[in-house]
Design a protein around this motif. Sequence first.
Motif: not given
Length: 312
Positions: A137-141, A159-163, A170-171
């Motif tokens: 849950l370290e996320v970009l909104m 590096v973003f993972l599937p949303n 992301g990392t």
Amino acid sequence: MKGVVRRVARLGAALLIGLALAGCASAPPAGAVRLDSTPRLAVVSAFAPELALLRTRLQQPASYSVNGVDFVTGTLEGKPVVLFLSGVSMTNAAMNTQLVLDRFAVSGIVFSGIAGGVNPALHIGDVTVPAQWGQYLEVLMARETAPGQYSPRPSRDAVFLPNFGMMYPGTVHVRSAAGGAERKFWFEVDPTMLATARNIASVELAVCDSARKCLDTRPKLVIGGNGVSGPAFVDNAAFREYTFNTFQANVLDMETAAVGMVAYANGVPYIAFRSLSDLAGGGQGENEMRTFMNIAADNAAKVLLAFLAAWK
């Protein structure tokens, strides 16, 4: 001359008093003063029910308190340990894991507690020992560019993972005792600790608690796989499915990956034992945590005790 002698004597007396206070656990001086010099495994849980069984098994307890956190040293299965509660949440876990590293001679960190089940093949009461933990849950909104469509802001190194909707995990950026900075998602547990867990002899896991609340299936021990942690209690079937599909996670919780990051930054080995208290929204009816929390907490603690008995 006599005045000089008297001043020296007073300084010497003050120094002796200061040294005496420095050795007093109840009133340590300011700063990160070690409260105990014995190399110990730090045994940590988030909240009291998770640590209850372990407290009853602790031998030769000695108590300390720092910043409102209670630490108890002693032995479990013949191994020197320091027990404490991190508090629930990623911030509490990170802050108080660093605190125990600063104040005690910690040779490794072992977490015992409950978790939400994500893998549909697992059941309440099962005990998981993941090989790695990520902060999912370290996320970009992300910005919504059209109804139901999102566009994450470009980043040079993330590096973003599937949303999941607007949330793009992301990392995380981490610095460590090894030097330098890097981005990581997975924080691997110590391979020697994991190997010891794989060689644990059979552990009798509880099916019922003292109130005769019983599980539908006999619990099992699962070694390996992934776990994820974040600052949210999850009770949502759709998000549970997304978490399993995206991270191949067996379980999710609110502390372990933060502990893993602090352990990594300090170059200290760690491992975690987490038992399923609920299905993170995947079960029928209301969330199961309150019903099966004590069974799960004790099952995790039983496996931890077996690990300590086998740990060299």
